[in-house]
Design a protein around this motif. Structure first.
Motif, PDB file in Angstrom:
ATOM      1  N   ARG A 121      29.832  53.163  37.929  1.00 44.21           N
ATOM      2  CA  ARG A 121      28.882  52.141  38.392  1.00 44.21           C
ATOM      3  C   ARG A 121      28.537  51.209  37.232  1.00 44.21           C
ATOM      4  NH1 ARG A 121      23.788  54.056  41.834  1.00 44.21           N
ATOM      5  NH2 ARG A 121      23.553  51.783  41.838  1.00 44.21           N
ATOM      6  N   ALA A 122      28.372  51.775  36.044  1.00 39.49           N
ATOM      7  CA  ALA A 122      28.066  50.952  34.872  1.00 39.49           C
ATOM      8  C   ALA A 122      29.237  50.032  34.534  1.00 39.49           C
ATOM      9  CB  ALA A 122      27.732  51.851  33.684  1.00 39.49           C
ATOM     10  N   ILE A 123      30.453  50.543  34.651  1.00 42.34           N
ATOM     11  CA  ILE A 123      31.632  49.715  34.381  1.00 42.34           C
ATOM     12  C   ILE A 123      31.698  48.554  35.372  1.00 42.34           C
ATOM     13  CG2 ILE A 123      34.162  49.688  34.529  1.00 42.34           C
ATOM     14  CD1 ILE A 123      34.109  52.524  33.303  1.00 42.34           C
ATOM     15  N   ALA A 124      31.494  48.859  36.649  1.00 44.79           N
ATOM     16  CA  ALA A 124      31.524  47.802  37.666  1.00 44.79           C
ATOM     17  C   ALA A 124      30.443  46.757  37.405  1.00 44.79           C
ATOM     18  CB  ALA A 124      31.359  48.409  39.056  1.00 44.79           C
ATOM     19  N   SER A 125      29.270  47.201  36.966  1.00 40.52           N
ATOM     20  CA  SER A 125      28.164  46.269  36.696  1.00 40.52           C
ATOM     21  C   SER A 125      28.495  45.327  35.549  1.00 40.52           C
ATOM     22  CB  SER A 125      26.890  47.050  36.379  1.00 40.52           C
ATOM     23  OG  SER A 125      26.459  47.790  37.503  1.00 40.52           O
ATOM     24  N   ARG A 126      29.281  45.813  34.585  1.00 39.40           N
ATOM     25  CA  ARG A 126      29.718  44.959  33.479  1.00 39.40           C
ATOM     26  C   ARG A 126      30.817  44.000  33.907  1.00 39.40           C
ATOM     27  NH1 ARG A 126      31.965  48.409  28.989  1.00 39.40           N
ATOM     28  NH2 ARG A 126      32.364  46.359  28.089  1.00 39.40           N
ATOM     29  N   ALA A 127      31.628  44.432  34.874  1.00 37.09           N
ATOM     30  CA  ALA A 127      32.822  43.669  35.233  1.00 37.09           C
ATOM     31  C   ALA A 127      32.566  42.615  36.307  1.00 37.09           C
ATOM     32  CB  ALA A 127      33.923  44.618  35.712  1.00 37.09           C
ATOM     33  N   ALA A 128      31.512  42.802  37.115  1.00 31.00           N
ATOM     34  CA  ALA A 128      31.355  41.938  38.279  1.00 31.00           C
ATOM     35  C   ALA A 128      29.893  41.600  38.532  1.00 31.00           C
ATOM     36  CB  ALA A 128      31.952  42.628  39.509  1.00 31.00           C
ATOM     37  N   SER A 129      29.680  40.559  39.313  1.00 32.62           N
ATOM     38  CA  SER A 129      28.325  40.199  39.735  1.00 32.62           C
ATOM     39  C   SER A 129      27.872  41.161  40.826  1.00 32.62           C
ATOM     40  CB  SER A 129      28.309  38.759  40.254  1.00 32.62           C
ATOM     41  OG  SER A 129      29.262  38.589  41.281  1.00 32.62           O
ATOM     42  N   PRO A 130      26.554  41.316  41.020  1.00 37.31           N
ATOM     43  CA  PRO A 130      26.032  42.325  41.953  1.00 37.31           C
ATOM     44  C   PRO A 130      26.594  42.222  43.369  1.00 37.31           C
ATOM     45  CG  PRO A 130      24.265  41.482  40.588  1.00 37.31           C
ATOM     46  CD  PRO A 130      25.467  40.645  40.280  1.00 37.31           C
ATOM     47  N   GLU A 131      26.829  41.005  43.858  1.00 29.47           N
ATOM     48  CA  GLU A 131      27.303  40.866  45.242  1.00 29.47           C
ATOM     49  C   GLU A 131      28.748  41.347  45.429  1.00 29.47           C
ATOM     50  OE1 GLU A 131      27.997  36.836  43.240  1.00 29.47           O
ATOM     51  OE2 GLU A 131      26.399  38.365  43.293  1.00 29.47           O
ATOM     52  N   LYS A 132      29.470  41.568  44.336  1.00 34.92           N
ATOM     53  CA  LYS A 132      30.854  42.063  44.425  1.00 34.92           C
ATOM     54  C   LYS A 132      30.935  43.572  44.224  1.00 34.92           C
ATOM     55  CE  LYS A 132      33.806  39.593  44.944  1.00 34.92           C
ATOM     56  NZ  LYS A 132      34.353  39.080  46.212  1.00 34.92           N
ATOM     57  N   ILE A 133      29.795  44.233  44.066  1.00 33.63           N
ATOM     58  CA  ILE A 133      29.772  45.683  43.865  1.00 33.63           C
ATOM     59  C   ILE A 133      29.223  46.339  45.125  1.00 33.63           C
ATOM     60  CG2 ILE A 133      28.856  47.571  42.469  1.00 33.63           C
ATOM     61  CD1 ILE A 133      28.542  45.498  40.186  1.00 33.63           C
ATOM     62  N   HIS A 134      29.959  47.303  45.649  1.00 33.23           N
ATOM     63  CA  HIS A 134      29.621  47.939  46.916  1.00 33.23           C
ATOM     64  C   HIS A 134      29.490  49.445  46.673  1.00 33.23           C
ATOM     65  CE1 HIS A 134      30.906  44.048  48.478  1.00 33.23           C
ATOM     66  NE2 HIS A 134      31.991  44.204  47.716  1.00 33.23           N
ATOM     67  N   VAL A 135      28.297  49.971  46.902  1.00 33.89           N
ATOM     68  CA  VAL A 135      27.974  51.354  46.553  1.00 33.89           C
ATOM     69  C   VAL A 135      27.967  52.225  47.809  1.00 33.89           C
ATOM     70  CG1 VAL A 135      26.257  52.877  45.510  1.00 33.89           C
ATOM     71  CG2 VAL A 135      26.602  50.560  44.592  1.00 33.89           C
ATOM     72  N   ILE A 136      28.665  53.348  47.735  1.00 30.00           N
ATOM     73  CA  ILE A 136      28.677  54.308  48.837  1.00 30.00           C
ATOM     74  C   ILE A 136      27.713  55.441  48.501  1.00 30.00           C
ATOM     75  CG2 ILE A 136      30.070  55.974  50.120  1.00 30.00           C
ATOM     76  CD1 ILE A 136      32.389  54.108  49.954  1.00 30.00           C
ATOM     77  N   LEU A 137      26.719  55.616  49.350  1.00 33.31           N
ATOM     78  CA  LEU A 137      25.689  56.620  49.108  1.00 33.31           C
ATOM     79  C   LEU A 137      26.245  58.038  49.241  1.00 33.31           C
ATOM     80  CD1 LEU A 137      22.703  55.034  51.079  1.00 33.31           C
ATOM     81  CD2 LEU A 137      23.299  54.753  48.674  1.00 33.31           C
ATOM     82  N   HIS A 138      25.649  58.938  48.470  1.00 31.92           N
ATOM     83  CA  HIS A 138      25.997  60.368  48.514  1.00 31.92           C
ATOM     84  C   HIS A 138      27.483  60.595  48.200  1.00 31.92           C
ATOM     85  CE1 HIS A 138      22.040  60.669  50.227  1.00 31.92           C
ATOM     86  NE2 HIS A 138      22.403  59.987  51.291  1.00 31.92           N
TER      87      HIS A 138
END
Length: 258
Positions: free
Chosen positions: A217-234
């Motif tokens: 998640r930290a890597i994705a946050s560095r690589a992309a803007s928030p709207e391009k990151i999609h988190v799957i719960l659990h």
């Protein structure tokens, strides 16, 4: 299918625009059975066993390097003239990112629990050494002991809660690999063998990560803007395994309904 002289185990299903699915380390094309079933009504789904996995045999370390694997996949892309979509998980995600950088045929990329690489040469060297030690452990201890160890890693903790039938199927996929193939993959295709892509990533990449996978998640946050990151719960490092229906729905929303 023969790509640049090497025979790959490939499955092609459905009709429509081409979509390439790339599995992770210890995986195979069967990783994507459920996703392919849902997407093949909208796309021509191409999935293959990456070199050293499943029914695709390993080669020399030089021939198995990630840059060579990417050239093989470029040869696959060239078989069709239209733009492609590529989705890759972990190791397959790194390959997908490399493809998105070098190939003009990639129109859309979905990167699942992956990284654009290690930024410094010293850190890459340390990782290569670590992967070689892991390969030697595999060669000395055998496949089953290695898979036993692999399944205890914190990244895969949620899989202990899966239904027994799903855990059995997953373990069978891992145990269907070979010592030769996985050890060759560790030496030639690890993150330390990948060039850093941080400075040249396309902006249109979508990133899927598990809620509990803090590192990626930290890597994705560095690589992309928030709207391009999609988190799957659990879910942790393998959201397509931890929460398969949520994963399929998310990919369908990104590719079909978005």
């Amino acid at each position: 299918m023969i790509l640049r002289g090497h025979t790959y185990h490939v499955k092609i299903e459905g009709s429509g625009p081409p979509l390439l699915l790339l599995h992770g380390f210890t995986g195979s094309l069967s990783t994507w059975d459920m996703l392919s079933e849902h997407l093949s009504t909208h796309f021509t789904v191409y999935r293959l066993d990456l070199m050293g996995h499943g029914k695709t045999t390993p080669a020399s370390e030089q021939r198995m390097r990630l840059t060579q694997q990417v050239k093989d996949l470029e040869a696959l892309l060239a078989m069709r003239s239209e733009p492609w979509i590529v989705l890759g998980y972990s190791m397959g995600g790194r390959i997908a990112l490399m493809l998105s950088v070098v190939s003009e045929q990639i129109a859309r990329t979905i990167a699942v629990s992956t990284t654009p690489g290690i930024q410094t040469a010293i850190e890459r060297k340390v990782r290569r050494t670590s992967d070689r030690v892991l390969a030697e452990r595999l060669e000395k201890g055998g496949l089953e002991a290695f898979i036993d160890h692999w399944e205890t890693l914190g990244l895969f903790k949620p899989q202990a809660l899966l239904p027994e039938s799903q855990r059995t199927r997953l373990r069978q996929e891992r145990l269907s690999q070979t010592v030769e193939g996985l050890s060759a993959s560790l030496r030639a295709q690890g993150t330390g063998s990948m060039p850093s892509l941080w400075s040249c990533l396309p902006k249109e990449i979508d990133w899927i990560v598990g809620e509990e996978d803090e590192k990626f998640r930290a890597i994705a946050s560095r690589a992309a803007s928030p709207e391009k990151i999609h988190v799957i719960l659990h879910a942790s490092h393998a959201p397509h395994i931890d929460q398969p229906q949520k994963f399929v729905t998310m990919v369908e929303n990104l590719l079909i309904h978005h």
